[in-house]
Design a protein around this motif. Structure first.
Motif, PDB file in Angstrom:
ATOM      1  N   CYS A  71       0.837  -1.201   0.000  1.00 58.31           N
ATOM      2  CA  CYS A  71       0.000   0.000   0.000  1.00 58.31           C
ATOM      3  C   CYS A  71       0.868   1.245   0.000  1.00 58.31           C
ATOM      4  O   CYS A  71       1.879   1.307   0.707  1.00 58.31           O
ATOM      5  N   LYS A  73      -0.302   4.313   0.833  1.00 57.53           N
ATOM      6  CA  LYS A  73      -0.987   5.398   1.557  1.00 57.53           C
ATOM      7  C   LYS A  73      -0.411   5.646   2.958  1.00 57.53           C
ATOM      8  O   LYS A  73      -0.614   6.712   3.539  1.00 57.53           O
ATOM      9  N   PHE A  74       0.240   4.669   3.538  1.00 57.00           N
ATOM     10  CA  PHE A  74       0.964   4.816   4.813  1.00 57.00           C
ATOM     11  C   PHE A  74       0.131   5.456   5.938  1.00 57.00           C
ATOM     12  O   PHE A  74       0.606   6.348   6.642  1.00 57.00           O
ATOM     13  N   CYS A  75      -1.081   5.031   6.084  1.00 56.39           N
ATOM     14  CA  CYS A  75      -1.937   5.598   7.142  1.00 56.39           C
ATOM     15  C   CYS A  75      -1.334   5.275   8.514  1.00 56.39           C
ATOM     16  O   CYS A  75      -0.912   4.141   8.757  1.00 56.39           O
ATOM     17  N   PHE A  77      -2.596   4.856  11.364  1.00 58.36           N
ATOM     18  CA  PHE A  77      -3.340   3.951  12.262  1.00 58.36           C
ATOM     19  C   PHE A  77      -3.303   2.501  11.778  1.00 58.36           C
ATOM     20  O   PHE A  77      -3.900   1.627  12.402  1.00 58.36           O
ATOM     21  N   CYS A  78      -2.598   2.245  10.679  1.00 63.37           N
ATOM     22  CA  CYS A  78      -2.744   0.946  10.014  1.00 63.37           C
ATOM     23  C   CYS A  78      -1.594  -0.002  10.348  1.00 63.37           C
ATOM     24  O   CYS A  78      -0.422   0.349  10.186  1.00 63.37           O
ATOM     25  N   PHE A  80      -1.709  -3.104   8.968  1.00 60.22           N
ATOM     26  CA  PHE A  80      -1.894  -4.131   7.939  1.00 60.22           C
ATOM     27  C   PHE A  80      -0.879  -4.023   6.799  1.00 60.22           C
ATOM     28  O   PHE A  80      -0.391  -5.040   6.296  1.00 60.22           O
ATOM     29  N   TYR A  81      -0.534  -2.795   6.404  1.00 55.55           N
ATOM     30  CA  TYR A  81       0.288  -2.676   5.191  1.00 55.55           C
ATOM     31  C   TYR A  81       1.732  -3.110   5.445  1.00 55.55           C
ATOM     32  O   TYR A  81       2.249  -3.001   6.555  1.00 55.55           O
ATOM     33  N   GLY A 117      -4.777  -3.347   0.197  1.00 51.94           N
ATOM     34  CA  GLY A 117      -4.022  -2.102   0.167  1.00 51.94           C
ATOM     35  C   GLY A 117      -4.084  -1.460  -1.211  1.00 51.94           C
ATOM     36  O   GLY A 117      -4.631  -2.036  -2.163  1.00 51.94           O
ATOM     37  N   LYS A 197      -4.735   9.442   1.689  1.00 52.64           N
ATOM     38  CA  LYS A 197      -5.973   8.784   1.218  1.00 52.64           C
ATOM     39  C   LYS A 197      -6.975   9.831   0.757  1.00 52.64           C
ATOM     40  O   LYS A 197      -6.826  11.014   1.019  1.00 52.64           O
TER      41      LYS A 197
HETATM   42 FE1  SF4 Z   1      -4.330   3.079   4.714  1.00 56.20          FE
HETATM   43 FE2  SF4 Z   1      -5.774   0.967   3.855  1.00 56.20          FE
HETATM   44 FE3  SF4 Z   1      -3.311   1.349   3.014  1.00 56.20          FE
HETATM   45 FE4  SF4 Z   1      -3.713   0.615   5.523  1.00 56.20          FE
HETATM   46  S1  SF4 Z   1      -4.161  -0.602   3.712  1.00 56.20           S
HETATM   47  S2  SF4 Z   1      -2.273   2.172   4.807  1.00 56.20           S
HETATM   48  S3  SF4 Z   1      -5.631   1.742   5.962  1.00 56.20           S
HETATM   49  S4  SF4 Z   1      -5.060   2.698   2.632  1.00 56.20           S
END
Ligand code: SF4
Length: 384
Positions: A71, A73-75, A77-78, A80-81, A117, A197
């Motif tokens: 991904c 986007k490097f959020c 709070f995430c 998962f990536y 992602g 995002k």
């Molecule tokens: Fe953001 Fe979704 Fe990427 Fe996680 S997987 S960084 S929440 S866009």
């Protein structure tokens, strides 16, 4: 004893509105978030829950497929990536998607739920073929896939419009959108936590286009990070206004933030008290949403049981292979599942009536011998 006689005096004006079906205001929402008596707030939410559904509590048999964790986007709070020191990157080939579906061929699931992602290497054809692969392997199954941020990416790589991308995905077999992708509709939180995002207006636009095309959608709210009570209420009101306009939302799920392995690890995670409060306030503010869900993987089984008395009428499903908040090694393997019997026991033990549903909340009747096909999976205990 009448509920009215047991409520704190400052909640009586809200009780009167709840009784008469009058819409709650922003100030009401903030008071419900700040009120010291969670029990009283929950009792108010339970009035709405029982008026709409009685004891009925819905669950679905579904399989989750998270097709890539790469991904850009490097959020903050995430967890998962894929990142250095974090989860290793993966990207499922269509053959791997097929194998994942075949792994549970013996389970009579009715829905595949898929998000991933934002992986710029994936071409437009991947997304179309991804949906087609699911439909080939599971003809007739409901495919709920792609958050709004994924839809924007799919349109970008396909050099088409949001509407064009959604039409192509629907032609391939997409049945609904899972919501998500915005976390909370607040410019401040967007800038601080997930600036790469899509913005709130873009998320709302994707939802409007989906509604125009006849796609149903689910809604979420990620809470327990840096957002204020006011921002939560504003998020709920924006969902409510959009639902007034489109009527296309099926359900709302408040999602409890899990800070482990994120850039916000220093934040105290939401407690059971917060989880129940968010279920209850969502139920009370979203008068035009039929269903409020407590997602047991995020909220735990015991909190979900309590949530069924704080406004929730849906406990999600017999989720298979959930990766978004999965912590490697915690449960020994990557399968997180409750069997249908576990779901029924969880709901019945809480004093409610379990109803298996499809993705549109139609009841599904089953023969008894169909009830345990997931018995060979690792399961979480009812009380953990
Ligand atoms: Fe953001 Fe979704 Fe990427 Fe996680 S997987 S960084 S929440 S866009």
């Amino acid at each position: 004893m009448k509920l009215e006689t047991t409520l704190p005096a400052d909640l009586l004006p809200i009780y009167k509105k709840v009784e008469s079906g009058e819409r709650l205001s922003r100030e009401d929402g903030v008071l419900l978030y700040r009120h010291p008596s969670l029990t009283a707030v929950g009792a108010l939410a339970n009035v709405v829950r029982e008026r709409k559904h009685g004891d009925r509590t819905y669950y679905v048999r579904n399989q989750h497929i998270n097709y890539t964790n790469i991904c850009n986007k490097f959020c903050k709070f995430c967890s998962f990536y894929a990142k250095k020191g974090g989860p290793a990157p993966y990207e499922m080939s269509l053959e791997e998607v097929r194998q994942a579906l075949r792994r549970y061929k013996h389970v009579p699931i009715t829905e595949v739920h898929s998000v991933g992602g934002i992986n710029p290497r994936l071409p437009y054809s991947y997304y179309i073929d991804f949906i087609k692969t699911i439909k080939e392997e599971r003809p007739g199954i409901h495919v709920k896939a792609f958050t709004a941020v994924e839809i924007v990416e799919i349109a970008r790589v396909g050099k088409t419009t949001i509407e064009g991308a959604l039409r192509d995905l629907m032609d391939a077999g997409l049945d609904s959108l899972p919501g998500g992708g915005i976390e909370i509709l607040s410019d401040r939180v967007h800038q601080e936590l997930f600036g790469r995002k899509l913005r709130g207006e873009e998320w709302l636009e994707v939802a409007r286009i989906a509604a125009k095309l006849g796609l149903r959608q689910y809604a979420t709210m990620l809470y327990g990070h840096i957002e204020t009570h006011e921002e939560r209420v504003d998020h709920l009101i924006q969902l409510r206004e959009l639902q007034d306009e489109t009527g296309h939302f099926l359900c709302m799920t408040p999602l409890s933030f899990h800070p482990e392995k994120t850039e916000l690890e220093h934040i105290q995670p939401p407690t059971a008290y917060d989880d129940l409060r968010n279920i209850a306030v969502s139920r009370l503010m979203l008068d035009n949403f039929e269903h409020i869900k407590s997602f047991w993987i995020m909220n735990t089984v015991p909190v979900t049981q309590a949530a069924l008395w704080y406004g929730a009428d849906d406990a999600d499903g017999t989720v298979l292979e959930y990766e978004i908040t999965y912590k490697e090694g915690e449960f020994g393997q990557k399968t997180q599942a409750l069997t249908p019997s576990n779901m029924i026991a969880m709901i019945t033990e809480a004093g409610r009536v379990p109803i298996e549903r499809d993705s549109h909340y139609n009841q599904i009747a089953r023969e008894i011998d169909e009830m345990e096909p997931t018995r060979n999976l690792t399961t979480l205990p009812i009380a953990n």
